[in-house]
Each structure stands twice: as structure tokens, then as C-alpha cells.
Motif scaffolding. Structure first.
Motif, PDB file in Angstrom:
ATOM      1  N   ARG A  24      -1.226   5.176  -4.275  1.00  0.00           N
ATOM      2  CA  ARG A  24      -1.522   3.782  -4.252  1.00  0.00           C
ATOM      3  C   ARG A  24      -0.698   2.706  -4.749  1.00  0.00           C
ATOM      4  O   ARG A  24      -0.292   1.928  -4.080  1.00  0.00           O
ATOM      5  CB  ARG A  24      -3.108   3.482  -4.582  1.00  0.00           C
ATOM      6  CG  ARG A  24      -4.137   4.180  -3.795  1.00  0.00           C
ATOM      7  CD  ARG A  24      -5.409   3.472  -3.921  1.00  0.00           C
ATOM      8  NE  ARG A  24      -6.116   3.926  -2.803  1.00  0.00           N
ATOM      9  CZ  ARG A  24      -7.679   3.660  -2.575  1.00  0.00           C
ATOM     10  NH1 ARG A  24      -7.957   2.743  -3.756  1.00  0.00           N
ATOM     11  NH2 ARG A  24      -8.159   3.992  -1.656  1.00  0.00           N
ATOM     12  N   THR A  25      -0.178   3.164  -5.839  1.00  0.00           N
ATOM     13  CA  THR A  25       0.923   2.395  -6.233  1.00  0.00           C
ATOM     14  C   THR A  25       2.016   2.143  -5.336  1.00  0.00           C
ATOM     15  O   THR A  25       2.768   1.253  -5.170  1.00  0.00           O
ATOM     16  CB  THR A  25       1.480   2.816  -7.646  1.00  0.00           C
ATOM     17  OG1 THR A  25       0.361   2.779  -8.643  1.00  0.00           O
ATOM     18  CG2 THR A  25       2.592   1.972  -8.219  1.00  0.00           C
ATOM     19  N   LEU A  26       2.626   3.344  -4.868  1.00  0.00           N
ATOM     20  CA  LEU A  26       3.574   3.460  -3.633  1.00  0.00           C
ATOM     21  C   LEU A  26       3.175   2.671  -2.673  1.00  0.00           C
ATOM     22  O   LEU A  26       4.026   1.936  -2.215  1.00  0.00           O
ATOM     23  CB  LEU A  26       4.022   4.881  -3.729  1.00  0.00           C
ATOM     24  CG  LEU A  26       4.942   5.656  -4.264  1.00  0.00           C
ATOM     25  CD1 LEU A  26       4.898   7.202  -4.227  1.00  0.00           C
ATOM     26  CD2 LEU A  26       6.091   5.130  -4.430  1.00  0.00           C
ATOM     27  N   ALA A  27       1.887   2.656  -2.061  1.00  0.00           N
ATOM     28  CA  ALA A  27       1.424   2.061  -1.019  1.00  0.00           C
ATOM     29  C   ALA A  27       1.533   0.737  -1.172  1.00  0.00           C
ATOM     30  O   ALA A  27       1.921  -0.342  -0.490  1.00  0.00           O
ATOM     31  CB  ALA A  27      -0.038   2.398  -0.702  1.00  0.00           C
ATOM     32  N   ARG A  28       1.186   0.128  -2.442  1.00  0.00           N
ATOM     33  CA  ARG A  28       1.221  -1.323  -3.000  1.00  0.00           C
ATOM     34  C   ARG A  28       2.803  -1.732  -2.631  1.00  0.00           C
ATOM     35  O   ARG A  28       3.048  -2.955  -2.218  1.00  0.00           O
ATOM     36  CB  ARG A  28       0.547  -1.555  -4.226  1.00  0.00           C
ATOM     37  CG  ARG A  28      -0.679  -1.517  -4.346  1.00  0.00           C
ATOM     38  CD  ARG A  28      -1.134  -1.779  -5.837  1.00  0.00           C
ATOM     39  NE  ARG A  28      -2.817  -1.518  -5.685  1.00  0.00           N
ATOM     40  CZ  ARG A  28      -3.086  -0.258  -6.264  1.00  0.00           C
ATOM     41  NH1 ARG A  28      -2.577   0.815  -6.746  1.00  0.00           N
ATOM     42  NH2 ARG A  28      -4.293   0.032  -6.363  1.00  0.00           N
ATOM     43  N   GLU A  29       3.510  -1.082  -3.356  1.00  0.00           N
ATOM     44  CA  GLU A  29       5.007  -1.389  -3.046  1.00  0.00           C
ATOM     45  C   GLU A  29       5.528  -1.530  -1.740  1.00  0.00           C
ATOM     46  O   GLU A  29       6.066  -2.458  -1.105  1.00  0.00           O
ATOM     47  CB  GLU A  29       5.902  -0.106  -3.707  1.00  0.00           C
ATOM     48  CG  GLU A  29       5.811  -0.454  -5.271  1.00  0.00           C
ATOM     49  CD  GLU A  29       6.954   0.381  -5.939  1.00  0.00           C
ATOM     50  OE1 GLU A  29       7.911   0.797  -5.390  1.00  0.00           O
ATOM     51  OE2 GLU A  29       6.726   0.769  -7.069  1.00  0.00           O
ATOM     52  N   HIS A  30       5.117  -0.742  -0.822  1.00  0.00           N
ATOM     53  CA  HIS A  30       5.327  -0.774   0.609  1.00  0.00           C
ATOM     54  C   HIS A  30       4.643  -1.984   1.398  1.00  0.00           C
ATOM     55  O   HIS A  30       5.556  -2.519   2.065  1.00  0.00           O
ATOM     56  CB  HIS A  30       5.087   0.701   1.498  1.00  0.00           C
ATOM     57  CG  HIS A  30       6.094   1.604   0.985  1.00  0.00           C
ATOM     58  ND1 HIS A  30       7.356   1.922   1.571  1.00  0.00           N
ATOM     59  CD2 HIS A  30       5.597   2.995   0.218  1.00  0.00           C
ATOM     60  CE1 HIS A  30       7.840   2.943   0.968  1.00  0.00           C
ATOM     61  NE2 HIS A  30       6.787   3.480   0.124  1.00  0.00           N
TER      62      HIS A  30
END
Length: 140
Positions: A4-10
Motif C-alpha cells: 500500500r505504501t508503494l501504491a500511494r507513491e504510484h
């Protein structure tokens, strides 16, 4: 790094492109995912959920940020700060599986990574004010 952290960055990168290019979301997404080497469907799904949610409630989200960001006009804020707050506020108001403190903390971390020196304090201050005044947390 967590999915989810990666998804937020994207999601932040996609919303940034929406903000500066004014191209259609479909074109931006097609180009974006072609350039990225992300194959994890969970990351892609949550990033798209965030982008779609922010854009669906953009007027409401922007109005709320504007009301709490005293002495700041939304259009004069840094694009990164504005979009980090949009993601954080979307998670605060429109998701049920993200605790408010997690949503705020994730937004602050995004601001630290992608914003300038004061971004994280600015984002934290606005989202924390909104959380304390408007977000009702369930009691155990």
C-alpha cells in the motif's frame, strides 16, 4: 516496502501528472503503467483506487483542504503537497480499512520523500486538524 505504501507513491505520481498535463486519466494510466515495471496487481489496484477516489471527490476534498489551510490558496500550494493531502484526506474520509493515524502517517512519509523540507509539517498540520475536527473514529 509495503504494497500500500508503494501504491500511494504510484498514485501520487499519477495525480501529479494529471495536475500538470491535464491529459485524460486513461492516457496517463496507459503510459504510466507501460513505463513502470510493476506487475503486482494489488499495488496497481490500490493505486488506481486512490486515484479514482481522489478524482471522484476532488471538489469536496479540495474544498476541505482549502478551509483548513488558512492563508493558503490550493492553486498556490506545491503540486506534491496538494496531491499528498488529497490522497491522505481521501483515505481519512472515504476508506474504512485504513486507521486515521496510518493515513496521516503515510501522507507525512510521502511528503518527506517527495516534497521539500517543510512539506511533511504542512501536510501533517492540515490532515491532523481535519482528523481532530471532522473524522469520527469508531469506539471499541
Amino acid at each position: 516496502m509495503r504494497r500500500r505504501t508503494l501504491a500511494r507513491e504510484h498514485a501520487l505520481k499519477i495525480l501529479y501528472q494529471v495536475d500538470i498535463t491535464h491529459r485524460s486519466l486513461d492516457l496517463i494510466l496507459a503510459d504510466y503503467w507501460k513505463m513502470e515495471e510493476i506487475k503486482d496487481e494489488e499495488i496497481i489496484f490500490y493505486a488506481k483506487t486512490l486515484v479514482d477516489g481522489v478524482l471522484k471527490y476532488l471538489i469536496v476534498i479540495d474544498d476541505k483542504i482549502s478551509r483548513y489551510a488558512t492563508n493558503w490558496q490550493l492553486k498556490r500550494m506545491a503540486i506534491i503537497d496538494r496531491n499528498v493531502m488529497r490522497i491522505g484526506l481521501f483515505e481519512l474520509q472515504y476508506t474504512t480499512d485504513i486507521p486515521p493515524k496510518v493515513a496521516i502517517n503515510e501522507a507525512v512519509e510521502l511528503a518527506k520523500k517527495y516534497g521539500d523540507l517543510e512539506s511533511s509539517k504542512f501536510v501533517n498540520g492540515i490532515l491532523d486538524k481535519i482528523h481532530k475536527k471532522e473524522i469520527v473514529e469508531p469506539r471499541n
